[in-house]
Write a protein that holds these residues in place. Structure first.
Motif, PDB file in Angstrom:
ATOM      1  N   ALA A   1       0.809  -1.223   0.000  1.00 42.21           N
ATOM      2  CA  ALA A   1       0.000   0.000   0.000  1.00 42.21           C
ATOM      3  C   ALA A   1       0.841   1.271   0.000  1.00 42.21           C
ATOM      4  N   GLY A   2       2.002   1.240   0.604  1.00 43.38           N
ATOM      5  CA  GLY A   2       2.814   2.447   0.686  1.00 43.38           C
ATOM      6  C   GLY A   2       3.893   2.570  -0.370  1.00 43.38           C
ATOM      7  N   PHE A   3       3.840   1.716  -1.394  1.00 37.45           N
ATOM      8  CA  PHE A   3       4.890   1.711  -2.409  1.00 37.45           C
ATOM      9  C   PHE A   3       4.327   1.967  -3.802  1.00 37.45           C
ATOM     10  N   ASP A   4       5.149   2.569  -4.653  1.00 34.20           N
ATOM     11  CA  ASP A   4       4.777   2.810  -6.046  1.00 34.20           C
ATOM     12  C   ASP A   4       5.276   1.714  -6.980  1.00 34.20           C
ATOM     13  N   ALA A   5       6.202   0.880  -6.485  1.00 36.55           N
ATOM     14  CA  ALA A   5       6.797  -0.167  -7.320  1.00 36.55           C
ATOM     15  C   ALA A   5       7.202  -1.345  -6.459  1.00 36.55           C
ATOM     16  N   TRP A   6       7.241  -2.531  -7.095  1.00 37.80           N
ATOM     17  CA  TRP A   6       7.732  -3.699  -6.356  1.00 37.80           C
ATOM     18  C   TRP A   6       8.518  -4.610  -7.266  1.00 37.80           C
ATOM     19  N   ILE A   7       9.445  -5.333  -6.641  1.00 37.61           N
ATOM     20  CA  ILE A   7      10.382  -6.187  -7.354  1.00 37.61           C
ATOM     21  C   ILE A   7       9.961  -7.638  -7.188  1.00 37.61           C
ATOM     22  N   SER A   8       9.807  -8.321  -8.308  1.00 38.92           N
ATOM     23  CA  SER A   8       9.367  -9.711  -8.335  1.00 38.92           C
ATOM     24  C   SER A   8      10.512 -10.623  -8.759  1.00 38.92           C
ATOM     25  N   GLY A   9      10.453 -11.879  -8.317  1.00 37.94           N
ATOM     26  CA  GLY A   9      11.487 -12.844  -8.683  1.00 37.94           C
ATOM     27  C   GLY A   9      11.103 -13.743  -9.840  1.00 37.94           C
ATOM     28  N   ARG A  10      10.067 -13.370 -10.595  1.00 41.58           N
ATOM     29  CA  ARG A  10       9.629 -14.220 -11.704  1.00 41.58           C
ATOM     30  C   ARG A  10      10.688 -14.342 -12.795  1.00 41.58           C
ATOM     31  N   LYS A  11      10.678 -15.511 -13.436  1.00 41.69           N
ATOM     32  CA  LYS A  11      11.582 -15.774 -14.548  1.00 41.69           C
ATOM     33  C   LYS A  11      10.774 -16.179 -15.775  1.00 41.69           C
ATOM     34  N   GLY A  12      11.231 -15.761 -16.942  1.00 46.64           N
ATOM     35  CA  GLY A  12      10.515 -16.060 -18.168  1.00 46.64           C
ATOM     36  C   GLY A  12      10.498 -17.531 -18.527  1.00 46.64           C
ATOM     37  N   PHE A  13      11.469 -18.315 -18.069  1.00 52.00           N
ATOM     38  CA  PHE A  13      11.536 -19.716 -18.465  1.00 52.00           C
ATOM     39  C   PHE A  13      10.554 -20.592 -17.691  1.00 52.00           C
ATOM     40  N   GLN A  14       9.951 -20.054 -16.644  1.00 53.55           N
ATOM     41  CA  GLN A  14       9.014 -20.851 -15.864  1.00 53.55           C
ATOM     42  C   GLN A  14       7.720 -21.081 -16.640  1.00 53.55           C
ATOM     43  N   THR A  15       7.020 -22.117 -16.290  1.00 52.54           N
ATOM     44  CA  THR A  15       5.805 -22.523 -17.000  1.00 52.54           C
ATOM     45  C   THR A  15       4.831 -21.365 -17.149  1.00 52.54           C
ATOM     46  N   GLY A  16       4.412 -21.127 -18.395  1.00 52.54           N
ATOM     47  CA  GLY A  16       3.404 -20.100 -18.648  1.00 52.54           C
ATOM     48  C   GLY A  16       3.913 -18.683 -18.573  1.00 52.54           C
ATOM     49  N   ARG A  17       5.236 -18.499 -18.500  1.00 53.86           N
ATOM     50  CA  ARG A  17       5.770 -17.154 -18.336  1.00 53.86           C
ATOM     51  C   ARG A  17       6.719 -16.773 -19.464  1.00 53.86           C
ATOM     52  N   GLY A  18       6.569 -17.403 -20.620  1.00 57.21           N
ATOM     53  CA  GLY A  18       7.416 -17.083 -21.755  1.00 57.21           C
ATOM     54  C   GLY A  18       7.233 -15.646 -22.201  1.00 57.21           C
ATOM     55  N   GLY A  19       8.319 -15.020 -22.591  1.00 53.85           N
ATOM     56  CA  GLY A  19       8.243 -13.637 -23.054  1.00 53.85           C
ATOM     57  C   GLY A  19       7.953 -12.639 -21.958  1.00 53.85           C
ATOM     58  N   LEU A  20       8.326 -12.951 -20.736  1.00 54.44           N
ATOM     59  CA  LEU A  20       8.074 -12.054 -19.604  1.00 54.44           C
ATOM     60  C   LEU A  20       8.875 -10.759 -19.774  1.00 54.44           C
ATOM     61  N   PRO A  21       8.215  -9.594 -19.703  1.00 53.59           N
ATOM     62  CA  PRO A  21       8.946  -8.330 -19.826  1.00 53.59           C
ATOM     63  C   PRO A  21       9.649  -7.965 -18.525  1.00 53.59           C
ATOM     64  N   LYS A  22      10.606  -7.074 -18.626  1.00 44.65           N
ATOM     65  CA  LYS A  22      11.282  -6.600 -17.426  1.00 44.65           C
ATOM     66  C   LYS A  22      10.348  -5.784 -16.538  1.00 44.65           C
ATOM     67  N   PHE A  23       9.403  -5.090 -17.159  1.00 43.24           N
ATOM     68  CA  PHE A  23       8.512  -4.202 -16.414  1.00 43.24           C
ATOM     69  C   PHE A  23       7.067  -4.450 -16.807  1.00 43.24           C
ATOM     70  N   GLU A  24       6.188  -4.413 -15.804  1.00 41.61           N
ATOM     71  CA  GLU A  24       4.760  -4.586 -16.027  1.00 41.61           C
ATOM     72  C   GLU A  24       3.996  -3.560 -15.194  1.00 41.61           C
ATOM     73  N   LEU A  25       2.736  -3.373 -15.523  1.00 36.12           N
ATOM     74  CA  LEU A  25       1.855  -2.516 -14.733  1.00 36.12           C
ATOM     75  C   LEU A  25       0.996  -3.403 -13.857  1.00 36.12           C
ATOM     76  N   ASP A  26       0.964  -3.107 -12.559  1.00 37.14           N
ATOM     77  CA  ASP A  26       0.219  -3.932 -11.613  1.00 37.14           C
ATOM     78  C   ASP A  26      -0.571  -3.040 -10.659  1.00 37.14           C
TER      79      ASP A  26
END
Length: 245
Positions: A142-167
């Motif tokens: 709630a108090g942050f404008d951005a957050w860092i995730s540990g997702r990787k593009g090679f994981q199932t269903g995550r192909g083509g994962l961009p460096k940045f997303e809107l959440d």
């Protein structure tokens, strides 16, 4: 590049898709160890890292701690976490010198109303994740404008994962988006990072106790997550359509 899109300091309190697109363009082809320190400097005080302290979590935490040990690290304790994960969390926090580790738990009122038997995972795993993981994380961010995730593009269903997303109006940062499994493994060795104690027992991907099983040789590393269910995400990385909380 338009100055507004590049100067993200002025993009408060929320980010737009245009800002996200500009950042993906700005850092396209740039190595993680170059763009991540630059971005964290610009987002100082406005960004947190989120970690499950799972089998590959140490890499992201090592990268962040190497830049700024005071970046808040959020851990959601669903109250169904393996004891080995809690011990690993404490070991990594000590080894990496994390200065601001924050633990969030499910809302007791919501648990009493929606999961009084503590068995919702057995008949409604999506609802259980909403209550025990999505809602606490929403409070934590709630108090942050951005957050860092540990997702990787090679994981199932995550192909083509961009460096940045809107959440939900926040910037979601995926520093490991273009890292493959070999690079993750090599970083563990080079940085002398300890493995999760359950990995050697056949758990390459670890979540809550009831919804995590051992993975057999030849299976996808995430096959042990929600086995038998048409589900492969806890909900924090997919848009919330109708949360139960």
């Amino acid at each position: 590049m338009a100055s507004r899109a590049v100067d993200i300091i002025d993009t408060a309190p929320a980010f737009t898709q245009a800002d996200v697109d500009a950042l993906n363009a700005r850092f396209d082809g740039v190595a993680t160890d170059v763009w991540l320190p630059e971005l964290l400097g610009e987002l100082h005080g406005r960004v947190a890292a989120v970690s499950s302290f799972g089998t590959e979590s140490a890499v992201l935490l090592h990268l962040v701690a190497g830049i700024d040990k005071a970046v808040p690290v959020i851990f959601v304790n669903t109250q169904k976490i393996f004891g080995e994960t809690l011990a690993y969390r404490d070991e990594l926090a000590e080894k990496l010198g994390l200065l601001d580790l924050r633990e969030y738990r499910p809302n007791p009122r919501i648990l009493a109303e929606k999961d009084a038997t503590s068995l919702r995972w057995s008949y409604d795993p999506d609802g259980c994740c909403d209550i025990r993981k999505v809602e606490p994380l929403r409070r934590a961010l709630a108090g942050f404008d951005a957050w860092i995730s540990g997702r990787k593009g090679f994981q199932t269903g995550r192909g083509g994962l961009p460096k940045f997303e809107l959440d939900e109006g926040r910037l979601k940062i995926n520093p490991l988006a273009d890292w493959d499994k070999d690079r993750i493994s090599a970083h563990f060795v080079a940085a002398e990072l300890p493995p999760h104690p359950l990995e050697a027992q056949g758990y390459p991907s670890i979540g809550c106790v009831p919804c995590t099983s051992k993975v057999l040789p030849g299976e996808d590393p995430r096959a042990g997550r929600w086995r038998g269910w048409d589900k492969n995400e806890c909900g924090i990385h997919v848009p919330a359509e109708d949360p139960v909380f």
